[in-house]
Design a protein around this motif. Sequence first.
Motif, short mmCIF file in Angstrom:
data_model
loop_
_atom_site.label_atom_id
_atom_site.label_comp_id
_atom_site.label_asym_id
_atom_site.label_seq_id
_atom_site.Cartn_x
_atom_site.Cartn_y
_atom_site.Cartn_z
N ARG A 2 -55.27 8.71 -19.48
CA ARG A 2 -54.26 9.76 -19.50
C ARG A 2 -53.35 9.61 -20.70
O ARG A 2 -53.02 8.51 -21.12
CB ARG A 2 -53.42 9.70 -18.22
N PHE A 3 -52.95 10.76 -21.22
CA PHE A 3 -51.92 10.82 -22.24
C PHE A 3 -50.63 11.27 -21.57
O PHE A 3 -50.64 11.70 -20.41
CB PHE A 3 -52.33 11.80 -23.35
N PHE A 4 -49.52 11.18 -22.29
CA PHE A 4 -48.23 11.49 -21.70
C PHE A 4 -48.24 12.83 -20.97
O PHE A 4 -47.72 12.94 -19.85
CB PHE A 4 -47.13 11.46 -22.77
N GLU A 5 -48.85 13.84 -21.56
CA GLU A 5 -48.84 15.18 -20.97
C GLU A 5 -49.54 15.25 -19.61
O GLU A 5 -49.35 16.21 -18.87
CB GLU A 5 -49.51 16.19 -21.92
N ASP A 6 -50.35 14.26 -19.29
CA ASP A 6 -51.12 14.27 -18.05
C ASP A 6 -50.36 13.70 -16.85
O ASP A 6 -50.82 13.83 -15.72
CB ASP A 6 -52.42 13.46 -18.24
N PHE A 7 -49.22 13.10 -17.09
CA PHE A 7 -48.47 12.48 -16.00
C PHE A 7 -47.53 13.49 -15.34
O PHE A 7 -46.76 14.17 -16.02
CB PHE A 7 -47.64 11.29 -16.52
N VAL A 8 -47.63 13.59 -14.02
CA VAL A 8 -46.78 14.49 -13.23
C VAL A 8 -46.10 13.65 -12.16
O VAL A 8 -46.77 12.94 -11.40
CB VAL A 8 -47.62 15.61 -12.57
N VAL A 9 -44.77 13.75 -12.12
CA VAL A 9 -44.01 12.99 -11.13
C VAL A 9 -44.53 13.33 -9.73
O VAL A 9 -44.73 14.50 -9.39
CB VAL A 9 -42.49 13.29 -11.25
N GLY A 10 -44.78 12.29 -8.95
CA GLY A 10 -45.30 12.44 -7.60
C GLY A 10 -46.80 12.27 -7.49
O GLY A 10 -47.32 12.04 -6.39
N ASP A 11 -47.52 12.40 -8.60
CA ASP A 11 -48.98 12.20 -8.55
C ASP A 11 -49.30 10.76 -8.18
O ASP A 11 -48.60 9.83 -8.59
CB ASP A 11 -49.63 12.52 -9.89
N VAL A 12 -50.37 10.58 -7.42
CA VAL A 12 -50.85 9.26 -7.03
C VAL A 12 -52.25 9.07 -7.59
O VAL A 12 -53.10 9.94 -7.45
CB VAL A 12 -50.88 9.11 -5.48
N TYR A 13 -52.47 7.94 -8.23
CA TYR A 13 -53.78 7.60 -8.77
C TYR A 13 -54.36 6.46 -7.93
O TYR A 13 -53.78 5.38 -7.87
CB TYR A 13 -53.68 7.15 -10.23
N GLN A 14 -55.49 6.72 -7.30
CA GLN A 14 -56.23 5.68 -6.59
C GLN A 14 -57.15 5.03 -7.62
O GLN A 14 -58.11 5.65 -8.07
CB GLN A 14 -57.07 6.29 -5.45
N HIS A 15 -56.82 3.83 -8.03
CA HIS A 15 -57.58 3.18 -9.09
C HIS A 15 -58.99 2.85 -8.58
O HIS A 15 -59.17 2.41 -7.44
CB HIS A 15 -56.84 1.94 -9.58
N SER B 72 -39.91 10.56 -25.17
CA SER B 72 -39.17 9.49 -25.81
C SER B 72 -38.11 10.10 -26.71
O SER B 72 -38.39 11.04 -27.45
CB SER B 72 -40.11 8.61 -26.64
N ARG B 73 -36.91 9.57 -26.65
CA ARG B 73 -35.82 10.08 -27.50
C ARG B 73 -35.93 9.57 -28.93
O ARG B 73 -35.42 10.19 -29.85
CB ARG B 73 -34.47 9.69 -26.90
N SER B 74 -36.60 8.44 -29.13
CA SER B 74 -36.65 7.84 -30.46
C SER B 74 -38.02 7.92 -31.13
O SER B 74 -38.12 7.69 -32.33
CB SER B 74 -36.20 6.38 -30.38
N ARG B 75 -39.06 8.24 -30.36
CA ARG B 75 -40.42 8.27 -30.93
C ARG B 75 -41.10 9.57 -30.50
O ARG B 75 -41.58 9.68 -29.38
CB ARG B 75 -41.22 7.06 -30.45
N PRO B 76 -41.17 10.54 -31.40
CA PRO B 76 -41.66 11.87 -31.02
C PRO B 76 -43.12 11.93 -30.56
O PRO B 76 -43.50 12.84 -29.84
CB PRO B 76 -41.45 12.71 -32.29
N GLY B 77 -43.95 10.96 -30.93
CA GLY B 77 -45.34 10.98 -30.52
C GLY B 77 -45.61 10.27 -29.20
O GLY B 77 -46.77 10.07 -28.83
N LEU B 78 -44.52 9.91 -28.50
CA LEU B 78 -44.66 9.11 -27.28
C LEU B 78 -43.82 9.68 -26.15
O LEU B 78 -42.87 10.42 -26.37
CB LEU B 78 -44.20 7.67 -27.54
N GLY B 79 -44.20 9.31 -24.93
CA GLY B 79 -43.41 9.61 -23.75
C GLY B 79 -43.17 8.35 -22.95
O GLY B 79 -43.92 7.37 -23.07
N VAL B 80 -42.13 8.35 -22.15
CA VAL B 80 -41.78 7.22 -21.31
C VAL B 80 -42.21 7.54 -19.88
O VAL B 80 -41.81 8.56 -19.33
CB VAL B 80 -40.25 6.93 -21.35
N VAL B 81 -43.03 6.69 -19.31
CA VAL B 81 -43.56 6.90 -17.96
C VAL B 81 -43.20 5.69 -17.10
O VAL B 81 -43.32 4.55 -17.55
CB VAL B 81 -45.10 7.08 -18.00
N THR B 82 -42.78 5.95 -15.86
CA THR B 82 -42.53 4.88 -14.90
C THR B 82 -43.42 5.12 -13.68
O THR B 82 -43.48 6.25 -13.17
CB THR B 82 -41.05 4.84 -14.46
#
Length: 164
Positions: free
Chosen positions: A10-23, A118-128
């Motif tokens: 997944r890339f940053f755009e693919d992450f949706v809050v609440g989604d669950v990934y069963q590895h 990301s506020r400091s790196r335009p090509g990135l996103g922060v995911v938790t």
Amino acid sequence: MTTHLGWQGRFFEDFVVGDVYQHPLGRTITTTDNIWFTLLTQNTAPLHFDHEYARRTEFGKPLVNSTLTLALVAGQSVTDVSQNVFANLGWTDIVLPAPVFEGDTIHSSSTVLDARESRSRPGLGVVTVRTEGVKQGGETVIEFSRTLLVYKRGHGPRSEETAS
């Protein structure tokens, strides 16, 4: 003949809050795994590598090194969470609610808690994410939160590969 690319993560755009990934991958922990990991990390607690010592504890058998459990479950999450990681920013709230023993099989899943630019790196996103590891029978053996910087699509080392 058609060539198909394998899963690229997944890339940053693919992450949706609440989604669950069963590895997808589970892993049975062996005696060798436990002993080698414990000795490799210079952990001197005999509970992990001395079967006779462990037999005399309340567990009655060797306990799997908790950092092996953490490493395994984190590794299981890579294909879904951090295949396109720039960097891990932090690990928090690690809990180990139940023991893991040699012979236990661990599976895991991750839930997206937050995703922002990301506020400091335009090509990135922060995911938790919150990741949970469970052993056979469904008992939770580890939970932790992880925050990471993830590449946006078209950025990073794979940008030329994924553009085609």
